[in-house]
Structures are given as structure tokens and as C-alpha cells.
Design a protein around this motif. Structure first.
Motif, PDB file in Angstrom:
ATOM      1  N   TRP A   1      42.580   9.285   9.421  1.00 18.11           N
ATOM      2  CA  TRP A   1      41.584   8.329   9.924  1.00 18.11           C
ATOM      3  C   TRP A   1      40.405   9.066  10.546  1.00 18.11           C
ATOM      4  O   TRP A   1      40.583  10.074  11.229  1.00 18.11           O
ATOM      5  CB  TRP A   1      42.223   7.414  10.971  1.00 18.11           C
ATOM      6  N   PRO A   2      39.180   8.562  10.354  1.00 20.78           N
ATOM      7  CA  PRO A   2      38.011   9.189  10.984  1.00 20.78           C
ATOM      8  C   PRO A   2      38.081   9.062  12.505  1.00 20.78           C
ATOM      9  O   PRO A   2      38.759   8.177  13.041  1.00 20.78           O
ATOM     10  CB  PRO A   2      36.831   8.380  10.425  1.00 20.78           C
ATOM     11  N   ASP A   3      37.373   9.934  13.201  1.00 17.40           N
ATOM     12  CA  ASP A   3      37.285   9.836  14.656  1.00 17.40           C
ATOM     13  C   ASP A   3      36.482   8.586  15.018  1.00 17.40           C
ATOM     14  O   ASP A   3      35.362   8.395  14.537  1.00 17.40           O
ATOM     15  CB  ASP A   3      36.601  11.070  15.244  1.00 17.40           C
ATOM     16  N   PRO A   4      37.031   7.721  15.868  1.00  6.38           N
ATOM     17  CA  PRO A   4      36.355   6.449  16.186  1.00  6.38           C
ATOM     18  C   PRO A   4      35.114   6.664  17.049  1.00  6.38           C
ATOM     19  O   PRO A   4      35.054   7.599  17.850  1.00  6.38           O
ATOM     20  CB  PRO A   4      37.434   5.673  16.952  1.00  6.38           C
ATOM     21  N   VAL A   5      34.126   5.775  16.892  1.00  2.85           N
ATOM     22  CA  VAL A   5      32.882   5.887  17.662  1.00  2.85           C
ATOM     23  C   VAL A   5      32.535   4.592  18.391  1.00  2.85           C
ATOM     24  O   VAL A   5      31.456   4.487  18.979  1.00  2.85           O
ATOM     25  CB  VAL A   5      31.698   6.300  16.755  1.00  2.85           C
ATOM     26  N   THR A   6      33.426   3.594  18.369  1.00  5.44           N
ATOM     27  CA  THR A   6      33.222   2.362  19.122  1.00  5.44           C
ATOM     28  C   THR A   6      34.491   2.054  19.905  1.00  5.44           C
ATOM     29  O   THR A   6      35.580   2.511  19.525  1.00  5.44           O
ATOM     30  CB  THR A   6      32.897   1.170  18.203  1.00  5.44           C
ATOM     31  N   PRO A   7      34.409   1.277  20.999  1.00  9.04           N
ATOM     32  CA  PRO A   7      35.625   0.892  21.721  1.00  9.04           C
ATOM     33  C   PRO A   7      36.618   0.147  20.837  1.00  9.04           C
ATOM     34  O   PRO A   7      37.840   0.332  20.962  1.00  9.04           O
ATOM     35  CB  PRO A   7      35.095  -0.002  22.850  1.00  9.04           C
ATOM     36  N   GLU A   8      36.103  -0.702  19.943  1.00 12.34           N
ATOM     37  CA  GLU A   8      36.998  -1.427  19.039  1.00 12.34           C
ATOM     38  C   GLU A   8      37.727  -0.454  18.123  1.00 12.34           C
ATOM     39  O   GLU A   8      38.929  -0.613  17.844  1.00 12.34           O
ATOM     40  CB  GLU A   8      36.199  -2.428  18.204  1.00 12.34           C
ATOM     41  N   ALA A   9      37.014   0.567  17.652  1.00 13.88           N
ATOM     42  CA  ALA A   9      37.633   1.561  16.785  1.00 13.88           C
ATOM     43  C   ALA A   9      38.694   2.356  17.548  1.00 13.88           C
ATOM     44  O   ALA A   9      39.743   2.694  17.003  1.00 13.88           O
ATOM     45  CB  ALA A   9      36.565   2.492  16.206  1.00 13.88           C
TER      46      ALA A   9
ATOM     47  N   ALA B   1      31.627  -5.697   0.569  1.00 10.27           N
ATOM     48  CA  ALA B   1      32.269  -5.495   1.865  1.00 10.27           C
ATOM     49  C   ALA B   1      31.495  -4.447   2.642  1.00 10.27           C
ATOM     50  O   ALA B   1      31.104  -3.419   2.092  1.00 10.27           O
ATOM     51  CB  ALA B   1      33.729  -5.072   1.711  1.00 10.27           C
ATOM     52  N   PHE B   2      31.260  -4.717   3.918  1.00  7.29           N
ATOM     53  CA  PHE B   2      30.509  -3.831   4.807  1.00  7.29           C
ATOM     54  C   PHE B   2      31.506  -2.966   5.563  1.00  7.29           C
ATOM     55  O   PHE B   2      32.313  -3.466   6.340  1.00  7.29           O
ATOM     56  CB  PHE B   2      29.684  -4.677   5.778  1.00  7.29           C
ATOM     57  N   TRP B   3      31.439  -1.649   5.328  1.00 11.79           N
ATOM     58  CA  TRP B   3      32.447  -0.743   5.896  1.00 11.79           C
ATOM     59  C   TRP B   3      31.784   0.545   6.365  1.00 11.79           C
ATOM     60  O   TRP B   3      31.162   1.256   5.578  1.00 11.79           O
ATOM     61  CB  TRP B   3      33.509  -0.419   4.840  1.00 11.79           C
ATOM     62  N   VAL B   4      31.934   0.817   7.658  1.00 13.31           N
ATOM     63  CA  VAL B   4      31.557   2.104   8.226  1.00 13.31           C
ATOM     64  C   VAL B   4      32.862   2.759   8.669  1.00 13.31           C
ATOM     65  O   VAL B   4      33.502   2.283   9.606  1.00 13.31           O
ATOM     66  CB  VAL B   4      30.599   1.944   9.429  1.00 13.31           C
ATOM     67  N   PRO B   5      33.309   3.815   8.015  1.00 13.69           N
ATOM     68  CA  PRO B   5      34.627   4.381   8.325  1.00 13.69           C
ATOM     69  C   PRO B   5      34.844   4.684   9.799  1.00 13.69           C
ATOM     70  O   PRO B   5      35.937   4.452  10.333  1.00 13.69           O
ATOM     71  CB  PRO B   5      34.670   5.651   7.464  1.00 13.69           C
ATOM     72  N   GLU B   6      33.809   5.185  10.500  1.00  9.82           N
ATOM     73  CA  GLU B   6      33.982   5.520  11.921  1.00  9.82           C
ATOM     74  C   GLU B   6      34.133   4.282  12.799  1.00  9.82           C
ATOM     75  O   GLU B   6      34.536   4.393  13.959  1.00  9.82           O
ATOM     76  CB  GLU B   6      32.807   6.362  12.417  1.00  9.82           C
ATOM     77  N   PHE B   7      33.808   3.090  12.273  1.00  9.18           N
ATOM     78  CA  PHE B   7      34.074   1.850  13.000  1.00  9.18           C
ATOM     79  C   PHE B   7      35.542   1.427  12.845  1.00  9.18           C
ATOM     80  O   PHE B   7      36.014   0.538  13.562  1.00  9.18           O
ATOM     81  CB  PHE B   7      33.182   0.712  12.500  1.00  9.18           C
TER      82      PHE B   7
ATOM     83  N   ALA C   1      24.808  10.280  12.497  1.00  9.98           N
ATOM     84  CA  ALA C   1      24.638   9.625  11.200  1.00  9.98           C
ATOM     85  C   ALA C   1      26.021   9.339  10.632  1.00  9.98           C
ATOM     86  O   ALA C   1      26.863  10.238  10.554  1.00  9.98           O
ATOM     87  CB  ALA C   1      23.841  10.506  10.252  1.00  9.98           C
ATOM     88  N   TYR C   2      26.259   8.079  10.258  1.00 16.98           N
ATOM     89  CA  TYR C   2      27.569   7.649   9.779  1.00 16.98           C
ATOM     90  C   TYR C   2      27.406   6.943   8.435  1.00 16.98           C
ATOM     91  O   TYR C   2      26.653   5.974   8.324  1.00 16.98           O
ATOM     92  CB  TYR C   2      28.233   6.704  10.794  1.00 16.98           C
ATOM     93  N   VAL C   3      28.101   7.442   7.441  1.00 20.30           N
ATOM     94  CA  VAL C   3      27.988   6.856   6.118  1.00 20.30           C
ATOM     95  C   VAL C   3      28.630   5.468   6.108  1.00 20.30           C
ATOM     96  O   VAL C   3      29.634   5.215   6.783  1.00 20.30           O
ATOM     97  CB  VAL C   3      28.644   7.764   5.051  1.00 20.30           C
TER      98      VAL C   3
ATOM     99  N   ARG D   1      22.311   5.120  11.339  1.00 17.16           N
ATOM    100  CA  ARG D   1      21.754   6.196  12.157  1.00 17.16           C
ATOM    101  C   ARG D   1      21.736   5.699  13.618  1.00 17.16           C
ATOM    102  O   ARG D   1      20.911   4.862  13.991  1.00 17.16           O
ATOM    103  CB  ARG D   1      20.345   6.558  11.695  1.00 17.16           C
ATOM    104  N   ALA D   2      22.647   6.219  14.413  1.00 17.08           N
ATOM    105  CA  ALA D   2      22.734   5.836  15.819  1.00 17.08           C
ATOM    106  C   ALA D   2      21.828   6.750  16.636  1.00 17.08           C
ATOM    107  O   ALA D   2      21.973   7.975  16.602  1.00 17.08           O
ATOM    108  CB  ALA D   2      24.172   5.937  16.307  1.00 17.08           C
ATOM    109  N   VAL D   3      20.894   6.154  17.365  1.00 17.80           N
ATOM    110  CA  VAL D   3      19.930   6.899  18.172  1.00 17.80           C
ATOM    111  C   VAL D   3      19.998   6.389  19.609  1.00 17.80           C
ATOM    112  O   VAL D   3      20.623   5.370  19.902  1.00 17.80           O
ATOM    113  CB  VAL D   3      18.501   6.756  17.609  1.00 17.80           C
ATOM    114  N   THR D   4      19.356   7.078  20.517  1.00 16.11           N
ATOM    115  CA  THR D   4      19.348   6.649  21.911  1.00 16.11           C
ATOM    116  C   THR D   4      18.561   5.342  22.045  1.00 16.11           C
ATOM    117  O   THR D   4      17.701   5.043  21.204  1.00 16.11           O
ATOM    118  CB  THR D   4      18.725   7.715  22.811  1.00 16.11           C
ATOM    119  N   PRO D   5      18.809   4.556  23.101  1.00 12.44           N
ATOM    120  CA  PRO D   5      18.026   3.327  23.292  1.00 12.44           C
ATOM    121  C   PRO D   5      16.518   3.575  23.347  1.00 12.44           C
ATOM    122  O   PRO D   5      15.742   2.768  22.819  1.00 12.44           O
ATOM    123  CB  PRO D   5      18.574   2.791  24.627  1.00 12.44           C
ATOM    124  N   ASP D   6      16.094   4.685  23.966  1.00 14.21           N
ATOM    125  CA  ASP D   6      14.649   4.983  24.022  1.00 14.21           C
ATOM    126  C   ASP D   6      14.100   5.240  22.628  1.00 14.21           C
ATOM    127  O   ASP D   6      12.999   4.779  22.288  1.00 14.21           O
ATOM    128  CB  ASP D   6      14.405   6.204  24.906  1.00 14.21           C
TER     129      ASP D   6
END
Length: 359
Positions: free
Chosen positions: A39-47, A241-247, A276-278, A297-302
């Protein structure tokens, strides 16, 4: 200790493993690497919730398996015919088929295991699909053969390009597409679906700031980290189907989702780190299904606020310029466009020149 008590203790140990399966406690890294099954390393609390549940269930499964194999092997070597013959005992060991306490234990333990697994599954699932995370960004996702369109429907004031709550709906295009709902009365053989035109796309969402993928360019969906986000999904043709493995989560993308009894939304509490997450289509949708990729592409809020301001102030500028403006790679870095020429593909040229998409 009689055999029934021994088996009861073994069952208690197995159940303790299932107790851990419901915990949000992260498994030791060595255990995770061994049991996460790639399994990929998770990047969200749900993951993280899904990942921890997955690993601890494997811990419980291995605990039960080891106990059962230990009992099985003990029976093979302790009660085999040759050993009993050397001990001067009869051919068959003591029969326990009418041992009511033992049979009750062997019935109750599997029931409790299944009930525990069900409970913790529902617990993790409830967290993942909850729609109460107060999203600050709402993204419209449209799948089509064989690419994606992303639009920003709503953005909270703190991330907005206008300094106030941003409503990105393209009202003119929405009104225009509403006219596709029904065929003209004079059309021959209109063949309606539920009384509506087969060409109906009025259910899709249209936004002023959109990113459209093409054969030549992978669509890059820019999102802020540490921000609750909602995704609204729809297909303009077949099922995707919408799938981001790290999610560690995917959701089907249907045409007319309401008519298909689908909840087209899901939310994440936040993306925990920039990167960057495929993303992929996880539903067989036709010839180029395997190449129907995108990138988050996850970037900072600014950075996201500056990105939205650039897109809002420069509506004709491509997404690549907006990415370059905030110091990001202008094109996807996790995947590349594909060659849609099937003749060229058969000749051994499945991709394109990736140098074209260098930073």
C-alpha cells in the motif's frame, strides 16, 4: 488447564489482535512495511485510518493463523498413531465431539471475530465517507473518454482569488447546457433515457476556472495542503473511477449520478504534505483506460491562493503558466501523456517524447 480453557485463551489472544484493528494507533514501522502489502504511504487522515485498519487486520489474521497452525501441528505430532502405539494407547485419542463447553467456545469465537471485523470496518468506512468536514475548497471532477476536467466550484475567503468567498460556477454555460436535457419535439426517433435526451449533459458542473486534460497534456489538479476539500464527481459518458493511490480511496464516476443512486461527493480532511500524486481511472472504460491518468499537485495554502489569483486574473493563460508562476513544475511529473496512435503503439512506441515536458 483443560483443552477447552487452552483454546479459550488462544481465542482471547486472537480477539485482542482484532481489538487493535480498531485502533487509530499507528503500527510499528517494521510491522507496517511487512504487512501493508505494498500500500502507498497515506497522505490524508482518512487514508491513515484505512492504512492502520489494514495493517492491524493483517496482524490479527496472522495471530489467528499462527494459533490455528500451532494447534493443528500439535494434534498431528502429539496424537499420531505411531506415538500412541509406543505409549501403549489405543488407536484413537479421546473423542471430544460431545464436549459442549468446547463446542460453544469454537462457535462463539468465530462469531465474535466476524462481528469485531465488521464493527471496525464500519468505523473506518464511516470516517472515510463522512461529509461533515467543512470543506474550504470544492472541486468538480468530470471524467470522459479518456481524460479529466477539473473545475473550482467554491473556495473559502482565506484561499479565494477575490478576498471573499468565491463561487466559480460558469452560470452562462450551465444555462446553455440545460438546453441539452430534452430533444426537440420534431426529432425523429429521439430514444430518450428516463424521458431525457441521450445527449443530456445538463447534470455536469461548469466552472470559470477549469483544467482540461488532453492527449498532449496530463491535467494537473492543484490543491492546498492542510485544507478540507470536497470532490464532486460526474462522467460525461461511460463509468469511470477517481483514484489517487495515496488517498487509499477511490470512488466510481457515473453519468447521471443521482439517477444511478450514487453519492457523487466525498471529502478529505486535509492533504498532509506538499507533493505530486498520480491519479488514475480505476474502472475499465474503454481502449485507453490504462492511460487515463491525472496528477494532484498539493501546494501550500499561500501558493494555492496565488495560483487561484493568477488563474482568475489571466483566464486565457494555460494551467502550466499558473504552475510556473507559483514556482511549481508546469507539467505533470508523476505520469506522461500517451500516444493515441494505435498503429504507432503496435510498432513499439507507446509514449511521447518526455523531454518536451521537462521543467
Amino acid at each position: 488447564m483443560d483443552k477447552a480453557k487452552k483454546i479459550g485463551v488462544a481465542g482471547l489472544l486472537a480477539l485482542s489482535g482484532f481489538g487493535l484493528a480498531g485502533c487509530e494507533v499507528e503500527a510499528p514501522s517494521a510491522v507496517s512495511r511487512l504487512l501493508d502489502m505494498g500500500w502507498p504511504d497515506p497522505v490524508t487522515p482518512e487514508a491513515h485510518s484505512m492504512y492502520n485498519f489494514w495493517v492491524w487486520v493483517w496482524v490479527a489474521a496472522w495471530t489467528i493463523g499462527i494459533i490455528m497452525w500451532a494447534i493443528f501441528l500439535y494434534a498431528v505430532f502429539a496424537w499420531n498413531g505411531k506415538r500412541r502405539e509406543k505409549q501403549g494407547k489405543g488407536e484413537f485419542p479421546k473423542q471430544l465431539q460431545y464436549n459442549v463447553p468446547l463446542e460453544l467456545v469454537l462457535t462463539i469465537i468465530p462469531i465474535v471475530i466476524v462481528m469485531s471485523l465488521f464493527f471496525f470496518t464500519v468505523q473506518a468506512q464511516t470516517k472515510v465517507v463522512a461529509l461533515d468536514k467543512d470543506p474550504k475548497v470544492t472541486v468538480d471532477v468530470t471524467g470522459f473518454q479518456w481524460n479529466w476536467k477539473f473545475g473550482y466550484a467554491q473556495v473559502a475567503a482565506e484561499l479565494s482569488p477575490t478576498g471573499s468567498d468565491y463561487n466559480g460556477e460558469d452560470t452562462e454555460l450551465t444555462k446553455l447546457m440545460a438546453e441539452t436535457k430534452y430533444d426537440d419535439e420534431g426529432m425523429k426517433n429521439p430514444n430518450p433515457i428516463h424521458g431525457k435526451s441521450m445527449s443530456d449533459v445538463s447534470y455536469l458542473n461548469y466552472n470559470q476556472i477549469e483544467t482540461l486534460g488532453s492527449t498532449e497534456e496530463i491535467p494537473v489538479l492543484v490543491l492546498p495542503t492542510e485544507t478540507p476539500i470536497e470532490f464532486r464527481l460526474a462522467s460525461s459518458d461511460v463509468s469511470h473511477a477517481f483514484w489517487v493511490p495515496e488517498f487509499l480511496f477511490k470512488r466510481d464516476v457515473y453519468a447521471h449520478p443521482e439517477n444511478n443512486q450514487q453519492e457523487p461527493r466525498f471529502q478529505i480532511e486535509r492533504i498532509e504534505k506538499p507533493g505530486a500524486y498520480v491519479g488514475r481511472c480505476a474502472e475499465m472504460c474503454g481502449t485507453y483506460h490504462a492511460m487515463m491518468n491525472f496528477e494532484v499537485r498539493a501546494v501550500t495554502p499561500d501558493q494555492f491562493r496565488e495560483y487561484m489569483k493568477f488563474r482568475n486574473d489571466n483566464p486565457d493563460a494555460p494551467n502550466s503558466e499558473a504552475l510556473r508562476h507559483i514556482g511549481e513544475a508546469p507539467y505533470a511529473t508523476t505520469t506522461y501523456p500517451f500516444n493515441s496512435d494505435r498503429t504507432g503503439t503496435r510498432a513499439g512506441n507507446p509514449g511521447v517524447d518526455t523531454n518536451e515536458f521537462a521543467n
